[in-house]
Design a protein around this motif. Structure first.
Motif, PDB file in Angstrom:
ATOM      1  N   MET A  90      -2.487   0.204  -4.728  1.00  0.00           N
ATOM      2  CA  MET A  90      -1.285   0.884  -4.305  1.00  0.00           C
ATOM      3  C   MET A  90      -0.681   1.544  -5.524  1.00  0.00           C
ATOM      4  O   MET A  90      -0.058   0.890  -6.331  1.00  0.00           O
ATOM      5  CB  MET A  90      -0.333  -0.128  -3.675  1.00  0.00           C
TER       6      MET A  90
ATOM      7  N   VAL B 122       1.920   3.655  -7.599  1.00  0.00           N
ATOM      8  CA  VAL B 122       3.367   3.853  -7.498  1.00  0.00           C
ATOM      9  C   VAL B 122       3.728   5.116  -8.252  1.00  0.00           C
ATOM     10  O   VAL B 122       3.041   5.512  -9.181  1.00  0.00           O
ATOM     11  CB  VAL B 122       4.160   2.652  -8.051  1.00  0.00           C
TER      12      VAL B 122
ATOM     13  N   TYR C   9       1.338   8.793  -3.011  1.00  0.00           N
ATOM     14  CA  TYR C   9       1.591   7.354  -3.051  1.00  0.00           C
ATOM     15  C   TYR C   9       1.802   6.769  -1.647  1.00  0.00           C
ATOM     16  O   TYR C   9       2.757   6.053  -1.383  1.00  0.00           O
ATOM     17  CB  TYR C   9       2.793   7.037  -3.948  1.00  0.00           C
TER      18      TYR C   9
ATOM     19  N   TRP D 171       2.147   2.880  -1.240  1.00  0.00           N
ATOM     20  CA  TRP D 171       3.446   2.433  -1.756  1.00  0.00           C
ATOM     21  C   TRP D 171       4.546   2.731  -0.739  1.00  0.00           C
ATOM     22  O   TRP D 171       5.368   1.883  -0.413  1.00  0.00           O
ATOM     23  CB  TRP D 171       3.708   3.144  -3.079  1.00  0.00           C
TER      24      TRP D 171
ATOM     25  N   LYS E  15       0.398  -5.124 -11.213  1.00  0.00           N
ATOM     26  CA  LYS E  15       0.139  -3.912 -10.433  1.00  0.00           C
ATOM     27  C   LYS E  15      -1.218  -4.007  -9.734  1.00  0.00           C
ATOM     28  O   LYS E  15      -1.345  -3.690  -8.545  1.00  0.00           O
ATOM     29  CB  LYS E  15       0.179  -2.682 -11.344  1.00  0.00           C
TER      30      LYS E  15
ATOM     31  N   GLU F  87      -1.858  -4.152  -5.688  1.00  0.00           N
ATOM     32  CA  GLU F  87      -2.706  -3.175  -5.006  1.00  0.00           C
ATOM     33  C   GLU F  87      -3.756  -3.874  -4.158  1.00  0.00           C
ATOM     34  O   GLU F  87      -4.019  -3.470  -3.028  1.00  0.00           O
ATOM     35  CB  GLU F  87      -3.364  -2.234  -6.020  1.00  0.00           C
TER      36      GLU F  87
ATOM     37  N   SER G 244      -2.085  -5.283  -1.082  1.00  0.00           N
ATOM     38  CA  SER G 244      -1.674  -4.272  -0.097  1.00  0.00           C
ATOM     39  C   SER G 244      -2.858  -3.794   0.752  1.00  0.00           C
ATOM     40  O   SER G 244      -2.675  -3.318   1.853  1.00  0.00           O
ATOM     41  CB  SER G 244      -1.024  -3.078  -0.789  1.00  0.00           C
TER      42      SER G 244
END
Length: 163
Positions: free
Chosen positions: A1, A3, A23, A26, A155, A159, A162
Motif C-alpha cells: 500500500m 502512501v 495510491y 491507501w 510500511k 502493505e 492490506s
C-alpha cells in the motif's frame, strides 16, 4: 500500500478521503475506516451486497423494480446503498468520477475503481509475492537510522496486511 508523499491533504472526521487516481490501496483503507465510522453496515453493502433490482412476473419475465414494488426492507437497503454511494462519489476527483458516473449503485463503483487501479486477485498475489520477498530480505542500509528502518519495516508489513 503506497502512501502519498508528505504534502497530502489533511485528515478530517467529516470530509471523505479524496482519491485523485494515485495510491488506491491507501485511499481504500482510509475510505473503509471512514465509512465504518459513519455506519458500520455501509462497507458491507459496498463490498458484498448487490441490490435486488429485478422482480419476476408470473410470466417468468424479469423487470426492474419500481418504488411501488419495493417493501420497507427494500427501501432501507436502497437508502443504505445511496449513503454508501454518496461517500464514494464525494471522495473522488473529476477524473475518477468520470470512470464511475454511469454506475447506479455503490458496489459497481468500488468494483470499477478496483479494476481500473489493478486491484485484481492476480495483481494482489504478485504484489504479495514481491512484498514478502522484500520482507524476508529486509536489512539496515548504510547510514540508515533505527527509526528509518523501523518506518520502512512498518510500511512493508502494512502493505502486506492490506493485501
Amino acid at each position: 500500500m503506497s502512501v502519498p508523499p508528505r504534502n497530502w491533504e489533511g485528515q478530517s472526521t467529516t470530509r471523505t478521503p479524496l482519491f485523485n487516481g494515485q495510491y488506491y490501496s491507501w485511499w481504500k483503507t482510509r475510505m473503509r475506516d471512514h465509512v465504518h465510522a459513519e455506519d458500520y453496515e455501509l462497507w458491507y453493502i459496498l463490498t458484498n451486497s448487490p441490490l435486488s433490482t429485478l422482480i419476476k412476473y408470473a410470466t417468468g419475465e424479469d423487470v426492474p423494480k419500481t418504488r411501488v414494488d419495493c417493501n420497507a426492507e427494500d427501501l432501507k437497503k436502497w437508502e443504505k446503498n445511496t449513503n454508501a454511494k454518496k461517500w464514494l462519489v464525494c471522495g473522488l476527483g473529476p477524473d475518477e468520477y468520470s470512470r464511475i458516473q454511469g454506475c447506479s449503485t455503490a458496489k459497481p463503483i468500488l468494483d470499477t475503481l478496483q479494476v481500473a487501479h489493478k486491484e485484481t486477485t492476480q495483481v494482489k498475489r504478485s504484489k504479495g509475492t514481491l512484498l514478502y520477498s522484500q520482507y524476508e530480505n529486509i536489512a539496515m542500509r548504510d547510514g540508515e537510522t533505527i527509526q528509518e528502518i523501523y518506518t520502512r519495516f512498518t510500511k512493508l508489513t502494512n502493505e502486506l496486511k492490506s493485501l
